[in-house]
Design an enzyme around this catalytic site. Sequence first.
Site, PDB file in Angstrom:
ATOM      1  N   HIS A  54      54.622 129.874 -13.741  1.00  0.00           N
ATOM      2  CA  HIS A  54      53.590 129.560 -14.723  1.00  0.00           C
ATOM      3  C   HIS A  54      53.416 130.717 -15.718  1.00  0.00           C
ATOM      4  CE1 HIS A  54      50.442 126.756 -15.635  1.00  0.00           C
ATOM      5  NE2 HIS A  54      49.445 127.593 -15.396  1.00  0.00           N
ATOM      6  N   ASP A  94      57.873 126.090 -12.474  1.00  0.00           N
ATOM      7  CA  ASP A  94      56.436 125.823 -12.560  1.00  0.00           C
ATOM      8  C   ASP A  94      56.109 124.334 -12.447  1.00  0.00           C
ATOM      9  OD1 ASP A  94      53.749 125.844 -13.098  1.00  0.00           O
ATOM     10  OD2 ASP A  94      53.954 126.313 -15.235  1.00  0.00           O
ATOM     11  N   SER A 100      48.790 128.112 -20.050  1.00  0.00           N
ATOM     12  CA  SER A 100      48.201 127.156 -19.127  1.00  0.00           C
ATOM     13  C   SER A 100      47.202 126.260 -19.872  1.00  0.00           C
ATOM     14  CB  SER A 100      47.558 127.900 -17.968  1.00  0.00           C
ATOM     15  OG  SER A 100      47.277 127.031 -16.915  1.00  0.00           O
TER      16      SER A 100
END
Length: 466
Positions: free
Chosen positions: A429, A402, A168
């Site tokens: 994710h 995602d 991320s």
Amino acid sequence: MMMNRFLSALLVVCVISNSVQGLAFPKGAASDEVANSNPSNPLIFTQTLNHFDDEDTRTFSQRYFINDAYYNYAKGGPVILYINGEGPVTSAPSSSSDAVVIYAQALGACIVTLEHRYYGGSSPFDDLSTENLKFLNSRQALNDLAVFIVSFTNNLSNAGKVVTIGGSYSGALSAWFRIKYPHLTVGSIASSGVVNSILDFTAFDEWVAYAAGQECANALRAVTKAAESMIFQGGEYEAQVKQLFSAESLTDNGDFFYFLADSLSEGIQYGFHYELCNPLIEAMNSNGDILEVYSNYTHNVWSPMLGIPDEYATSWQQNTTVDFNKADRQWWFQTCSQLGWFQPAPENDPIRSTQVNMTYFQNHCEQVFGVAMWPNVENTNIYYGGNNTAGTNILYINGSQDPWSRASVISTLSPTQQSVTVTCMTCGHCVDLRGCPGGCPSPNNLDQVRQLSIDSIKSWLAAASN
Ligand SMILES: *[C@@H]1O[C@H](CO)[C@@H](O)[C@H](O)[C@H]1NC(C)=O
Ligand SMILES: *[C@@H]1O[C@H](CO)[C@@H](O)[C@H](O)[C@H]1NC(C)=O
Ligand SMILES: *[C@@H]1O[C@H](CO)[C@@H](O)[C@H](O)[C@H]1NC(C)=O
Ligand SMILES: *[C@@H]1O[C@H](CO)[C@@H](O)[C@H](O)[C@H]1NC(C)=O
Ligand SMILES: *[C@@H]1O[C@H](CO)[C@@H](O)[C@H](O)[C@H]1NC(C)=O
Ligand SMILES: CC(=O)N[C@H]1CO[C@H](CO)[C@@H](O)[C@@H]1O
């Protein structure tokens, strides 16, 4: 929690393993710093507060954790620098199902992980006033990593080359670290690495719609419409719908609609597709009460793992008290000052309410920090390269469902900057690092992508030792 909204607690918080065997300690480290090599034992590094002003000599205590269970101190081996982002850290990765642990095992690597400045127990100040937050940005964070890893590898007996892994925002940091400090690492895994700073990130809501599929997307649109109708009627109706979601603290209706949008997006983002969609589709088909069904999802699926409505309140984010578990104010500061990624409703067929628009975000930044604040994302992208990075030995990995993949590198840029996608209905994710909730449904290519990660790291290490 903002950390959860963006980088799941499932990723940040690793299950603590009891089977750590490593007994040797980094050589040279003060003995009170390394009491043992338990991955949940926090160690302290004295870090420079401002890397960009030599006259400012202030320092702060930054926490780090090691897992040396797979590292042979006599023989040496590579170091995995697992980069953290916008949340507290309570352990180095140590669960046997964690991809970082699987990689360390395959490589005989020492895992070390540094908490990001201003999060968890690494806050330089005891008050998060806007003034005190000015040293919170990705450039300072990358310099923290550089100074730290040089010191760490100097102290570690027979330390080999360093590879970074992050997911991320910290996936972006992993790629950026490779680009800005290429002499300190041999390669980078950027899981869901959001390297492209986008101000008006409408592609996010559009990907939620795509990933949900038409039937579920329509049900989600109906949820938004039903909630809007209650809120717009005001009075008793507004109170009733807020009560239904335990969201009475969201007195600002923009905050309420953002909570509503974010809680459904996160269902898709983190692979809770079936838990979110199936009951809603069923309710649509049977004329059920979709708001009640949706509130069951927020209470029973979303809240236990991903967030609480209170965190969306402007007043919550205005609170400057340092709290180990709170990350929202810090993360909003990073998005409002540097990174962007605001997620307004797209023009056509939005899932979220059009009340979640750029005006909402602009006002929100100003209200939370008490000063006009807006990120210059062009500058951020000029500094790092956006999604057209010029690094080497970076592996970008995304999940097919995602929505954040739209801010990552989604096609191979060069032979040494490859992009791969882990594909399945619940592949969200950071799926390569944390898997899917309850396991990824078949068919999926999770194992192949993890193997590709190991093979890539091995080839980077081999090339570096020639
Ligand atoms: C490495 O050792 C030095 C000297 O003991 C110490 O000051 C420093 O904090 C250590 N570095 C890390 C990352 O622990
Ligand atoms: C934008 O959002 C704000 C706050 O949510 C709302 O008051 C306003 O009506 C919205 N504007 C449009 C054009 O939808
Ligand atoms: C919501 O959940 C409760 C208990 O978990 C259940 O009794 C109720 O039927 C559910 N409502 C809907 C509309 O699914
Ligand atoms: C501010 O946050 C602290 C720490 O989480 C909490 O104890 C306090 O009650 C909050 N203050 C307000 C006014 O909400
Ligand atoms: C960069 O992002 C744009 C859209 O924002 C996309 O069209 C393009 O394919 C992306 N490039 C790469 C290499 O991922
Ligand atoms: C390089 C790569 O794997 N690209 C994929 C990104 O995701 C979309 C949607 O899942 C695929 O169509 C691309 O092939």
